[in-house]
Write a protein that holds these residues in place. Structure first.
Motif, PDB file in Angstrom:
ATOM      1  N   HIS A   1      43.418  50.125  42.876  1.00  8.86           N
ATOM      2  CA  HIS A   1      42.480  48.706  42.260  1.00  8.86           C
ATOM      3  C   HIS A   1      43.554  47.411  40.891  1.00  8.86           C
ATOM      4  CE1 HIS A   1      40.606  53.019  41.955  1.00  8.86           C
ATOM      5  NE2 HIS A   1      41.580  53.434  42.336  1.00  8.86           N
ATOM      6  N   LEU A   2      42.606  47.010  40.803  1.00  7.43           N
ATOM      7  CA  LEU A   2      42.855  45.516  40.327  1.00  7.43           C
ATOM      8  C   LEU A   2      41.896  45.636  39.903  1.00  7.43           C
ATOM      9  CD1 LEU A   2      44.568  42.788  40.536  1.00  7.43           C
ATOM     10  CD2 LEU A   2      41.723  42.241  41.762  1.00  7.43           C
ATOM     11  N   ARG A   3      42.778  45.050  38.637  1.00  7.29           N
ATOM     12  CA  ARG A   3      41.651  44.822  37.265  1.00  7.29           C
ATOM     13  C   ARG A   3      42.231  43.782  36.252  1.00  7.29           C
ATOM     14  NH1 ARG A   3      40.865  49.168  32.776  1.00  7.29           N
ATOM     15  NH2 ARG A   3      38.574  48.921  33.548  1.00  7.29           N
TER      16      ARG A   3
ATOM     17  N   LEU B   1      47.558  46.065  39.613  1.00  8.31           N
ATOM     18  CA  LEU B   1      47.394  46.302  40.630  1.00  8.31           C
ATOM     19  C   LEU B   1      48.016  48.058  40.603  1.00  8.31           C
ATOM     20  CD1 LEU B   1      48.235  43.364  42.866  1.00  8.31           C
ATOM     21  CD2 LEU B   1      46.382  44.224  43.058  1.00  8.31           C
TER      22      LEU B   1
ATOM     23  N   LEU C   1      43.736  39.336  49.014  1.00  6.78           N
ATOM     24  CA  LEU C   1      44.811  40.333  48.164  1.00  6.78           C
ATOM     25  C   LEU C   1      44.498  41.587  49.530  1.00  6.78           C
ATOM     26  CD1 LEU C   1      44.888  40.557  45.019  1.00  6.78           C
ATOM     27  CD2 LEU C   1      47.069  40.074  46.414  1.00  6.78           C
ATOM     28  N   ALA C   2      43.558  42.020  49.449  1.00  8.51           N
ATOM     29  CA  ALA C   2      42.633  42.982  50.407  1.00  8.51           C
ATOM     30  C   ALA C   2      43.194  42.334  52.027  1.00  8.51           C
ATOM     31  CB  ALA C   2      41.249  43.082  50.099  1.00  8.51           C
TER      32      ALA C   2
ATOM     33  N   THR D   1      40.473  36.177  44.580  1.00 12.56           N
ATOM     34  CA  THR D   1      41.264  36.882  45.287  1.00 12.56           C
ATOM     35  C   THR D   1      41.325  37.736  45.933  1.00 12.56           C
ATOM     36  OG1 THR D   1      42.100  34.971  43.153  1.00 12.56           O
ATOM     37  CG2 THR D   1      43.567  36.954  43.279  1.00 12.56           C
ATOM     38  N   VAL D   2      40.510  39.377  45.799  1.00  8.38           N
ATOM     39  CA  VAL D   2      40.589  40.268  45.735  1.00  8.38           C
ATOM     40  C   VAL D   2      40.914  39.713  47.329  1.00  8.38           C
ATOM     41  CG1 VAL D   2      39.295  42.803  45.852  1.00  8.38           C
ATOM     42  CG2 VAL D   2      39.669  41.231  44.091  1.00  8.38           C
TER      43      VAL D   2
ATOM     44  N   ASP E   1      37.875  36.045  41.119  1.00 10.63           N
ATOM     45  CA  ASP E   1      38.425  37.049  41.016  1.00 10.63           C
ATOM     46  C   ASP E   1      38.063  37.327  42.479  1.00 10.63           C
ATOM     47  OD1 ASP E   1      40.085  39.551  39.736  1.00 10.63           O
ATOM     48  OD2 ASP E   1      37.800  40.780  39.564  1.00 10.63           O
TER      49      ASP E   1
ATOM     50  N   TRP F   1      47.000  40.995  35.101  1.00  5.98           N
ATOM     51  CA  TRP F   1      46.872  41.515  36.389  1.00  5.98           C
ATOM     52  C   TRP F   1      46.907  42.402  36.670  1.00  5.98           C
ATOM     53  CZ3 TRP F   1      43.670  38.579  40.358  1.00  5.98           C
ATOM     54  CH2 TRP F   1      43.248  37.130  40.026  1.00  5.98           C
TER      55      TRP F   1
END
Length: 67
Positions: free
Chosen positions: A28-30, A16, A57-58, A53-54, A50, A14
């Motif tokens: 950006h998240l990868r 960030l 997180l956001a 999760t995003v 994903d 992961w």
């Protein structure tokens, strides 16, 4: 920030990354994982996980930035 782990035989990474953007910042998240046995399941299921999760997180990041 980079986080790596292993689940069974699958390696997860992961990342960030925060970069400047138009007077503010962009996050950006990868997510990378491999090797996987069922690629299509990983793409569809991973995409759903994903997205959830995003979103979490956001929401947490937005709350911290505003306070």
């Amino acid at each position: 920030m980079l986080y790596t782990s292993r689940r069974g035989r699958t390696d997860l990474t992961w990342c960030l990354h925060v970069s400047p953007h138009a007077g503010g910042s962009r996050v950006h998240l990868r997510l990378r994982l491999g090797p996987v046995r069922r690629r299509r399941l990983a793409e569809v299921g991973g995409g759903l996980v994903d997205a959830l999760t995003v979103a979490g997180l956001a929401a947490g990041l937005r709350e911290r930035v505003r306070s």
